[in-house]
Scaffold this motif. Structure first.
Motif, short mmCIF file in Angstrom:
data_model
loop_
_atom_site.label_atom_id
_atom_site.label_comp_id
_atom_site.label_asym_id
_atom_site.label_seq_id
_atom_site.Cartn_x
_atom_site.Cartn_y
_atom_site.Cartn_z
N GLU A 1 -3.43 10.78 1.64
CA GLU A 1 -3.46 9.12 0.45
C GLU A 1 -1.86 10.44 0.35
O GLU A 1 -2.09 11.86 -0.09
N ILE A 2 -0.52 9.94 -0.18
CA ILE A 2 0.20 10.79 -1.17
C ILE A 2 1.07 10.12 -2.30
O ILE A 2 1.22 9.14 -2.32
N GLY A 3 0.39 11.17 -3.11
CA GLY A 3 0.30 10.73 -4.25
C GLY A 3 2.14 10.12 -5.20
O GLY A 3 2.42 10.30 -4.34
N ARG A 4 1.38 9.19 -6.12
CA ARG A 4 2.35 8.67 -6.94
C ARG A 4 4.23 9.71 -6.74
O ARG A 4 4.87 9.48 -7.22
N GLY A 5 3.07 10.49 -7.49
CA GLY A 5 4.45 11.43 -8.18
C GLY A 5 4.64 13.22 -7.44
O GLY A 5 6.26 12.88 -7.56
N PHE B 1 0.87 -1.63 -0.47
CA PHE B 1 -0.37 0.27 0.11
C PHE B 1 0.92 1.06 0.02
O PHE B 1 1.25 1.40 0.90
N GLY B 2 0.94 2.00 -1.21
CA GLY B 2 1.55 3.38 -1.05
C GLY B 2 2.70 2.60 -1.67
O GLY B 2 3.39 1.63 -0.92
N PRO C 1 3.51 5.63 3.14
CA PRO C 1 2.52 5.45 4.49
C PRO C 1 2.65 5.03 5.98
O PRO C 1 2.21 5.80 6.48
N ALA C 2 3.47 3.97 5.98
CA ALA C 2 4.27 3.92 7.45
C ALA C 2 5.20 4.97 8.07
O ALA C 2 4.43 4.82 9.13
N GLY D 1 11.91 14.52 2.41
CA GLY D 1 10.48 14.93 1.78
C GLY D 1 9.34 14.09 2.69
O GLY D 1 8.47 15.22 2.65
N LEU D 2 9.05 13.84 3.34
CA LEU D 2 8.47 12.91 4.11
C LEU D 2 7.98 13.67 5.07
O LEU D 2 7.23 13.98 6.03
N ALA D 3 9.10 13.49 5.81
CA ALA D 3 9.63 14.59 7.21
C ALA D 3 9.02 16.18 6.57
O ALA D 3 8.40 17.05 7.53
N ARG D 4 9.68 17.08 6.43
CA ARG D 4 9.18 18.04 5.07
C ARG D 4 7.65 18.08 5.45
O ARG D 4 7.03 19.23 5.49
#
Lengths: 401, 401
Positions: free
Chosen positions: B85-89, A399-400, B71-72, B256-259
């Motif tokens: 949800e975070i898109g693939r792009g 997922f993701g 997601p994790a 990026g996720l942290a940002r």
């Protein structure tokens, strides 16, 4: 994102096979010698799986909630039973082995006794099942359709029967035609909305017609109709989980539940041995098998601790035949607990075991309530069983990213 | 009350410091000698914490669901990944270290091969990364903007790249411009709604422009665009949890996720030792540190049990340096499991340990999957990790009177 959407998105098809064995009402509570049925039973094969596989306790609905067979099975099949409610009429009809279509309204019926407009016995003195069959035959011969809607009847036990009304424009928005207490005036089904008008009218006509036909059949000289319900719309297991599932069950209710979620119903005989033969001969044709053993629950309901223990032992002795098929994922669990001590379904968590190439070896000393509590899966919701089975057969993508 | 609202209401600022250490893909399943990576590794420092602190197993998303890193991590940061949800792009662009703004649509790109309108290779023969860089340079020189929208490109590995379209009125309601299979006609991105019209038009123009520029560059003579996505709107950690958080991570995706959740990204070097130096030199400036170790996951993905064990041992040997800072709350866990046996992320619960002045001393015999199962925290959702850390640093007030 909704559960359904998530699974549709991440589930994939592959060659791996899942076997979900449901020993109905498996769980128990301490009773004779302070042991549960599973603690008492000698189960060398299950014990070995509890050592080599992953165990836990599953909660059918939520803490403290005792489920009927319908909701408990929906959970195991991966459908939230609080979201997908199955009406009483539908469950009754499924239990009697009737095939319900999307054009049907299903209704539970009782034969009852009426005197000068007053319901004097809501169960017609619990007439014998044979008499019920004769009466249903008589009604079926005389009532084929009402206002263009087909009438389909089937006998149940004692005073109970199921009725399907089949046609266009029917609705479940109809009240019970049942005064609930004896000594009160007869009550006809009434529309709960405009949409229910046609169905209520037909149902009331049906009651009046039966009274004409049964006028000399006292104590069964009328009927009460309850639980008007439509065939529930569930996304199929094929759509949600990309499975090609089959059901091996001997009782109509469980076949019906399996049909609701789109399983193919296999001809399963009467005994556990027959069911195993069915599993073997259909092994190549499906990637998911729901394998149901009914009598553990029946003995629990009877309060017959020893018979329940015996049946568990018998199942255990047959288990190697299933193992010899080498399922990629094997689950053994119950749909709910039916402790012999309580003579009824209960809310207690249900022993669960899963064996696959990716399961932990929990090293438990046996397969029972107390040992399963120590297992690596912990206490979890039965609604998560499907995800665990799919994951362990690598049928779920990440997922993701 | 929504989760977000609850935390905004009860979270308070104080001087206490939290360190969340994420060993990526930490969890494993029994493999060599029947042991998991953590069971095999000699980890005296982690073992001592498992004795003196509180342990458990965390479920990244839900039972059976294997998460991607996005997601994790959102779960660990306290954001429901099924809601945000975070898109693939966006993930691709974050992974390449691009700074995304709220005016951007992010897109994943592939170089591909086209012959007379037919896509013959969706990955352009997996061209070398160097060639990819040259091509992206060429495209960037020639395409600066389209219809007033800025075009920003960045190379990934082999055939992959990311594209940001930056401007007003863009939308993610655009279909993938990808036939999905080779041997099928080229497919342009198409609007999925009126709102997507402008973005689809620009994206299609971009494809046509690249084809002109790349016409002699076979096999990389076209591009496929997928995963159109907007920068997700997440409430910041500062707003939700009153934290002043910083991220120490060596890989772009995690920065990026942290940002995304409003962390300050610290300059962290390449090695775990560098990351520890970064932690030390910024200790006074923040009250929350996300400390990420990437390679446990990479070795798991490679199926390299021994390297994963070694890295865990190395991390353990460096742990005293982090402990010497005396964090008020220390958590060591993973974002998900990456069992070397499976060479991939998995759904298995993740070992978790928390040490604070208010944690239980679980007295476990070590820090691993099986011992953590016995810990005082049980099996719980990773989404609850943030609340546990805040509570243990006394950053959450009582809910209700």
């Amino acid at each position: 994102m909704e559960r359904e959407e998530l699974f549709e998105k991440i589930s994939v098809k592959n060659e791996k096979r899942i076997v979900l064995i449901v020993l109905d009402g498996l769980g128990g509570i301490p009773y004779l010698e302070g042991k549960t049925e599973l603690e008492k039973a000698a189960t060398p094969n299950l014990d070995r799986l509890a050592k080599e596989g992953s165990c836990g306790l599953s909660i059918p609905i939520s803490y403290g909630i005792t489920p009927g067979s319908g909701p408990a099975h929906l959970s195991l099949f991966g459908y939230d039973p609080l979201k997908y409610e199955i009406g009483r009429g539908v469950l009754e009809a499924l239990g009697l082995g009737m095939e319900i279509t999307k054009e049907d309204v299903a209704v539970r019926g009782n034969f009852a006794t009426i005197e000068s407009g007053i319901i004097t016995d809501r169960r017609a003195g619990r007439i014998p099942t044979d008499m019920n069959r004769d009466l249903i035959l008589l009604l079926s011969k005389n009532i084929d359709e009402i206002n263009g809607v087909k009438v389909i009847l089937k006998s149940g036990r004692e005073h109970r029967f199921a009725l399907l009304l089949r046609g266009k424009g029917l609705s479940d928005e109809v009240s019970d035609g049942d005064p609930q207490k004896e000594g009160l005036p007869q009550k006809f089904p009434e529309p709960l909305s405009n949409r229910g008008r046609k169905t209520a009218e037909i149902a009331s006509k049906f009651v009046k017609l039966t009274e004409e036909i049964l006028k000399d059949k006292r104590p069964a000289n009328t009927v009460l109709l309850r639980g008007f319900s439509l065939y529930p719309e569930l996304p199929s297991m094929e759509r949600m989980f990309k499975l090609n599932p089959a059901a091996i069950a001997t009782y109509p209710m469980y076949k019906g539940l399996a049909r609701l979620v789109g399983m193919k119903i296999l001809d399963s005989g009467e005994k556990v041995e027959d069911e195993i033969e069915t599993l073997k001969s259909n092994w190549e044709k499906h990637d998911f098998f729901y394998f149901h053993v009914k009598k553990t629950d029946s003995y629990g309901e009877d309060g017959n601790f020893h018979k329940k223990v015996e049946l568990i032992e018998k199942f255990d002795s047959l288990l190697p035949e299933i193992l010899s098929l080498k399922p990629d994922v094997l689950v053994v669990t119950g749909d709910h607990s039916t402790p012999a001590k309580m003579k009824s379904h209960s809310w207690h968590p249900v022993p669960f075991l899963l064996k696959s190439d990716y399961s932990f070896d929990d090293g438990l000393r046996g397969f029972n309530e107390r040992e399963c509590k120590k297992g690596s899966l912990g206490i979890f919701h039965a609604l998560d069983v499907m995800a665990l089975m799919l994951a362990n057969s690598q049928k779920l993508e990440k997922f993701g990213a």
